[in-house]
Enzyme design. Structure first.
Site, PDB file in Angstrom:
ATOM      1  N   LYS A  77       0.915  -1.293  -0.197  1.00 27.63           N
ATOM      2  CA  LYS A  77      -0.206  -0.053   0.120  1.00 27.63           C
ATOM      3  C   LYS A  77       0.949   1.224  -0.097  1.00 27.63           C
ATOM      4  O   LYS A  77       1.922   1.316   0.593  1.00 27.63           O
ATOM      5  CB  LYS A  77      -0.813  -0.099   1.164  1.00 27.63           C
ATOM      6  CG  LYS A  77      -1.829   1.027   1.468  1.00 27.63           C
ATOM      7  CD  LYS A  77      -2.782   0.752   2.639  1.00 27.63           C
ATOM      8  CE  LYS A  77      -3.864   1.792   2.832  1.00 27.63           C
ATOM      9  NZ  LYS A  77      -4.671   1.264   4.081  1.00 27.63           N
ATOM     10  N   SER A 158      -9.817   1.042   3.161  1.00 33.55           N
ATOM     11  CA  SER A 158      -9.044   1.823   2.272  1.00 33.55           C
ATOM     12  C   SER A 158      -7.787   0.893   1.551  1.00 33.55           C
ATOM     13  O   SER A 158      -7.404   1.581   0.486  1.00 33.55           O
ATOM     14  CB  SER A 158      -8.344   2.822   3.121  1.00 33.55           C
ATOM     15  OG  SER A 158      -7.260   2.288   4.006  1.00 33.55           O
ATOM     16  N   SER A 182      -9.619  -1.588   7.424  1.00 26.68           N
ATOM     17  CA  SER A 182      -8.979  -0.990   5.873  1.00 26.68           C
ATOM     18  C   SER A 182      -8.312  -2.497   5.486  1.00 26.68           C
ATOM     19  O   SER A 182      -8.016  -2.170   4.214  1.00 26.68           O
ATOM     20  CB  SER A 182      -8.280   0.137   5.958  1.00 26.68           C
ATOM     21  OG  SER A 182      -9.050   1.059   6.057  1.00 26.68           O
TER      22      SER A 182
END
Lengths: 497, 101
Positions: A77, A158, A182
């Site tokens: 990420k 997310s 997330s």
């Protein structure tokens, strides 16, 4: 099935046997990334770095010096600082930020021999649950509805790119972060395994902060076994993060050998949300039955303050975010807009650099911390957090872990109305309580809904009991028999589109 | 906790100022509506009596240990200033803050 759809464990075994080389595996993933750019999983692919790392790994295999994850292609990420590689937090304000140091967890993984394929898309500063709040555009879920394959679906968030890339075979596994769900929620939407480790299990150094008392890094994988291997490599104390635990890191893969016999599984009655689709409640019951058939004991439990968790979470997380994001002022990081004076420069930079959801949350947090409102909001929310922690402590006197759905629904179309923030926040209802209590949580795909979309269950354990999660998770994974890679027919819409 | 009073537009402006954000008229309208809706929805928090509850001081189940007060590894000035791309003679170049009106 191609090289890109093997699990980390299968890849590691094949590399050891010499069935294929690290460079072959890396190139297979780089080609897949190129072919599926439309999914918008990556913000910054790093093909040259990946090939160089793969060559180093091949040399180590030849010299019989292979490390635990030698040659395994992973992606992160874009919230993890990577030395010399742009790290954006999916925000305009950091779109040109190149860190000078590596986050501790990615450094640990690289010390175990992984190959980094690139940096993955996500909701800006990890704020969101659809993947739509990125400065670099929407990530698309590789799964499609059987009845409407023409609709692009959200991958969740997310950690949107982290989950979608694993599901689509664009990396062998990925790193995400979980503040209020997330990792677990996008893993459930994309039919892959997502682990939120206990708060303090992994170092947060070099992970761009959203809410410091909640953020935790963890892996997204195609199997529970892979998650155990990756956690083993990334967990542990870090002198540079005083909130990382000094507890020893167990041999997580060893816990996979155990069965669920005698393990007490709690079913919280408060998670029976009104309006939950039958497909989810039926899978929840079925999952409990599978565990029972494998020797686990199912117990009804109560977590009475669950209904207050979501508003408390949104006060605490936004309050911490408003403080953490105050450092982006145009002076030290990334974007700087010209202004007539310092104040003007701050305001112009921040207003141009942050997206709408980030601004909304900064405003919420600033308000909740402002004079006259602190006690009514922030302090009140923190006291509710104490009640939520007490709920779980009481539950642990009755059971070893908890079984619950990850989400109240499956992935939805990207053109659905995202204008109602409360509707989106309600999607976090099952993931947020564990985050507030710092628990470990493992999301596992266990079935599909009527539209053929994946659904996940989560197992929660008391802090630092990830071994129990892996043991129970493996049993559930085997019973469910969910295949965490997409058949060609599911990917067709993207390949043709 | 008392029932919440609705947020007024000038409060939104004040909070935005505190947060160093300059909102457009459109954003001001959207956030005015959103924040009121969100805080209304959160209002059910007020129904729980937490007067006897202490907030948690740490989420870690163990005592947080501070590291020794010893000089450790530092980032090299050259690397830091090159990375930012706004270095002048080995120093960070930042906007002028002294001598403004």
């Amino acid at each position: 099935m191609t090289l890109c759809h093997l699990t980390v464990t299968q890849l590691r075994a094949g590399l050891e046997k010499g069935d294929f080389s690290c460079l072959e595996v890396t190139r297979a993933f780089l080609n897949a990334m190129e072919a599926h750019q439309k999914l918008n999983c990556y913000i910054t692919p790093t093909p040259e770095k990946a090939e160089a790392m793969a060559q180093i790994s091949d040399a180590r295999y030849q010299k019989k010096e292979a490390r635990a994850l030698e040659g395994i292609p992973l992606a992160y990420k874009d919230l993890f600082c990577t030395a010399g590689v742009r790290t954006t937090a999916a925000s305009r304000i950091l779109d040109s930020f190149i860190p000078t140091y590596e986050s501790t967890v990615t450094e640990k993984l690289e010390n175990e021999g992984i190959v980094m394929l690139g940096k993955l898309n996500h909701d800006e500063f990890a704020m969101g649950s659809t993947g739509s709040n990125s400065y670099f555009g929407q990530t698309i879920n590789p799964w499609r509805k059987e009845t409407h394959p023409e609709h692009d679906l959200v991958p969740g968030g997310s950690s949107s790119g982290s989950a979608a890339s694993v599901a689509a075979g664009l990396c062998a596994a990925s790193l995400g972060t979980d503040t209020g769900g997330s990792i677990r929620q996008p893993a459930a939407f994309c039919g892959v395994v997502g682990l939120k480790p206990s708060y303090g299990r992994c170092s947060r150094r070099g992970v761009i902060a959203f809410a410091s008392s909640l953020d935790q890094a963890g892996p997204i994988t195609r199997s529970v076994e892979d998650a155990a291997h990756i956690l083993k490599a990334m967990a542990g104390h870090d002198a540079m993060d005083m909130t990382s635990s000094r507890l020893p890191v167990p041999d997580y893969p060893a816990s996979l050998m155990k069965n669920a016999k005698g393990i007490k599984i709690g079913i919280p009655k408060e998670y029976n949300a009104e309006g939950m689709p039958d497909s989810i409640s039926n899978l929840w019951k079925k999952s409990a039955l599978w565990l029972q058939e494998n020797g686990a004991e199912i117990i009804d439990i109560s977590l009475p303050h669950t209904r207050y968790a979501l508003p408390a979470y949104y006060i605490i997380a936004t309050a911490e975010a408003s403080s953490n994001l105050s450092r982006y002022d145009g002076v030290r990081y990334g974007l700087r807009e010209k202004g007539d004076c310092l104040e003007d420069m701050y305001e112009k930079t921040r207003s141009a650099g942050f997206g709408r959801e980030v601004k909304r949350r900064i405003l919420m947090g600033t308000y909740a911390l402002s004079a006259g409102y602190y006690d009514a909001y922030y302090l009140h929310a923190q006291k509710i957090r104490a009640k939520i922690i007490e709920d779980f402590q009481s539950a642990w006197t009755q059971c070893d872990c908890i079984l619950a759905p990850v989400t109240p629904g499956s992935a939805f179309p990207i053109d659905e109305d995202f204008d109602d923030p409360i509707k989106l926040y309600l999607g976090d209802i099952f993931t947020v309580p564990a985050s507030l209590a710092g628990l470990a949580g493992l999301a596992i795909p266990v079935g599909k809904d009527d539209e053929g979309l994946p659904l996940g269950m989560q197992i929660l354990a008391k802090p630092f009991n990830e071994s129990t999660l892996f043991c129970v998770g493996r049993v559930l994974e085997e019973a469910a028999g969910f295949i965490s890679y997409l058949e060609d027919k599911n990917n067709k819409g993207n390949e043709n589109g | 906790m008392q029932p919440r009073m609705a947020l007024e537009k000038d409060q939104i402006r004040k909070v935005a100022k505190l947060a160093r954000l300059r909102l457009t008229d459109e954003e001001e309208d959207i956030f005015f509506s959103d924040l009121n809706k969100i805080f209304d929805w959160m209002d059910h928090m007020s129904r729980i009596d937490v007067s006897q509850t202490q907030p948690p001081t740490s989420i870690l189940p163990e005592e947080v240990a501070l590291r020794a007060d010893k000089a450790g590894r530092g980032e090299k000035v050259a690397i830091l200033s090159n990375a930012q791309g706004s270095a002048v003679e080995g120093f960070f170049a930042v906007p002028k803050v002294i001598g403004e009106e």
